[in-house]
Design an enzyme around this catalytic site. Sequence first.
Site, short mmCIF file in Angstrom:
data_model
loop_
_atom_site.label_atom_id
_atom_site.label_comp_id
_atom_site.label_asym_id
_atom_site.label_seq_id
_atom_site.Cartn_x
_atom_site.Cartn_y
_atom_site.Cartn_z
N HIS A 167 0.82 -1.20 0.00
CA HIS A 167 0.00 0.00 0.00
C HIS A 167 0.86 1.26 0.00
O HIS A 167 0.41 2.32 -0.42
CB HIS A 167 -0.93 0.00 1.21
CG HIS A 167 -2.25 0.66 0.93
ND1 HIS A 167 -2.40 1.67 0.00
CD2 HIS A 167 -3.49 0.46 1.46
CE1 HIS A 167 -3.67 2.06 -0.02
NE2 HIS A 167 -4.34 1.33 0.83
N GLY A 172 -5.48 1.69 -4.96
CA GLY A 172 -6.36 0.78 -5.66
C GLY A 172 -6.40 0.99 -7.15
O GLY A 172 -6.41 0.03 -7.93
N ARG A 267 -25.35 8.20 -5.83
CA ARG A 267 -25.62 6.93 -5.15
C ARG A 267 -24.65 6.74 -3.99
O ARG A 267 -25.03 6.27 -2.93
CB ARG A 267 -25.52 5.77 -6.13
CG ARG A 267 -26.58 5.76 -7.23
CD ARG A 267 -26.45 4.53 -8.10
NE ARG A 267 -25.14 4.44 -8.72
CZ ARG A 267 -24.65 3.34 -9.28
NH1 ARG A 267 -25.37 2.23 -9.29
NH2 ARG A 267 -23.44 3.34 -9.83
N ASP A 298 -9.75 10.12 -4.33
CA ASP A 298 -8.75 10.05 -5.40
C ASP A 298 -8.48 11.47 -5.88
O ASP A 298 -9.39 12.17 -6.34
CB ASP A 298 -9.27 9.18 -6.54
CG ASP A 298 -8.22 8.89 -7.60
OD1 ASP A 298 -7.23 9.64 -7.68
OD2 ASP A 298 -8.39 7.92 -8.36
N ARG A 302 -8.13 16.04 -9.25
CA ARG A 302 -8.37 17.22 -8.43
C ARG A 302 -7.16 18.15 -8.43
O ARG A 302 -7.28 19.34 -8.17
CB ARG A 302 -8.75 16.81 -7.00
CG ARG A 302 -10.09 16.08 -6.95
CD ARG A 302 -10.45 15.56 -5.58
NE ARG A 302 -11.72 14.86 -5.63
CZ ARG A 302 -12.92 15.42 -5.44
NH1 ARG A 302 -12.99 16.72 -5.18
NH2 ARG A 302 -14.03 14.72 -5.53
N SER A 391 -15.33 3.66 -1.39
CA SER A 391 -16.11 3.30 -2.57
C SER A 391 -15.22 2.76 -3.67
O SER A 391 -14.21 3.40 -4.04
CB SER A 391 -16.88 4.52 -3.10
OG SER A 391 -17.52 4.21 -4.32
N ASP A 401 -9.22 -11.19 -16.83
CA ASP A 401 -9.25 -12.43 -17.60
C ASP A 401 -7.82 -12.82 -17.97
O ASP A 401 -7.20 -12.20 -18.82
CB ASP A 401 -10.10 -12.22 -18.86
CG ASP A 401 -10.17 -13.47 -19.72
OD1 ASP A 401 -9.56 -14.49 -19.36
OD2 ASP A 401 -10.83 -13.40 -20.77
#
Length: 455
Positions: A167, A172, A267, A298, A302, A391, A401
């Site tokens: 990390h 992510g 949402r 993130d 910005r 989120s 895949d």
Amino acid sequence: MKAYNAVSWIDIAAMVTVKNCYTVKPAEPTPNNRLWLSEFDQIKPLTLAPTIYLYRSMGDSVESVIDTLRDSLSQALVQFYPLAGRLYNIDGGRFELECNAEGALLYEAESEGMIDDFGDFRPTPEIRELIPRVDHSSTPVHESPLLVVQFTRFRCGGVSIGMGVSHILIDGQSALHFVSEWARIARGERIETLPFLDRTVLSKPLLAAPRFDHDEFSPPPLLLGGSDQKEQRKKETTVAMLKLTKDQVEKIKKKANQGHDGRPYSRYEAVSGHIWRCACKARRHENQQPTNMRIVVDCRNRLQPHLPKGFFGNATLPIMSTSRAGELMAKPLGYASGKIREAVEKMTDEYVRSAIDFLRNQPDLSKYRTFHTVGCTQGAFYGNPNLVVTSWVGLPIYGADFGWGKEFHMGPGSLGYDGKSFILPSPAADGSFILPLRLQVDSMDAFKKFLHDDI
């Protein structure tokens, strides 16, 4: 000559048998230098963030699949060579990255169990057995790999890929970029987006002082008149994998926007506000109880100018939304959603650069790196009465895949502490959400009830 060799490094529970472990190095020579790490990197915990990918079938033989994974990983590490390096301590509790091509670790394992034995695939200790660990308490940091991967074959024919990635090195978004390109190489395709590795785009000259107060780096509130942090840590917790259908998500969003003028709440703003209110109720907070929601933002778009496409590193900072529990519970849902939006909208270019200045001025960043993590000795414990809601809705978390089809499940491999949660989109892309959540045992049943009854 292939750039990997077998090693003996096994620490997996008895349910899973590790057959081989390989050190996988870049397939070609890579730059050998020290890489500067930004403040975004320096405050991340010294852990390997665990994720799990699950597949119903792999098609080819195990030997063929392992060869494909090893060869393609070796090729991917040519471009993503920081993942093959090692961290080194420098002054001020900071790290630098030594790009020395020491390599990543790839495990080959098998399980006598069935893939469906894991139920809804919540991040439990059983799921954690499918992801390699690095014990940073006993292994020197400069000897610890920054990427570990485990391929596990189940009796039913299903397989998993469990991954732990530093990390401190990447967030992510960057981790998903790497996985996507690695899978692309495994399928015999060319890399689509090269990683941008020059982090000095974040090394502008230090200003005299930050321009804002940065409460996100201060200790979070404690329970009023209750037990101290040590007592809270001792309380038993449990993990749930909760679900909200598309219809439920839309009802929550509509509820949050009742009586609201202006740009409608998203949402995420609606559902995270709903989670916050339900947690306050389930934890039976007093009306005057201060409570924080920690939000990870993130900052790539910005900052001005925006970070380059494919920026490979950390570009997230935390921000705090603060309220009193009584207001969250008594006022309409739009109040909680509005507090969350207010916090996120603070993250302007000026605010982000002020946060960088704040961190750069600190003589020792250790207490910020261990902040909110399990077993931390310097930072504050981030549990009851607070929440962390991260989120992944806007991230491309699905589609890995490696040549045998896409995963049917992808999610976090662990939830480290009370109050930690994620919002994930459903792999069916049907508008529903999945909510992995850790709470104290005596609060979880009530939370589940409020989550659905209060819609």
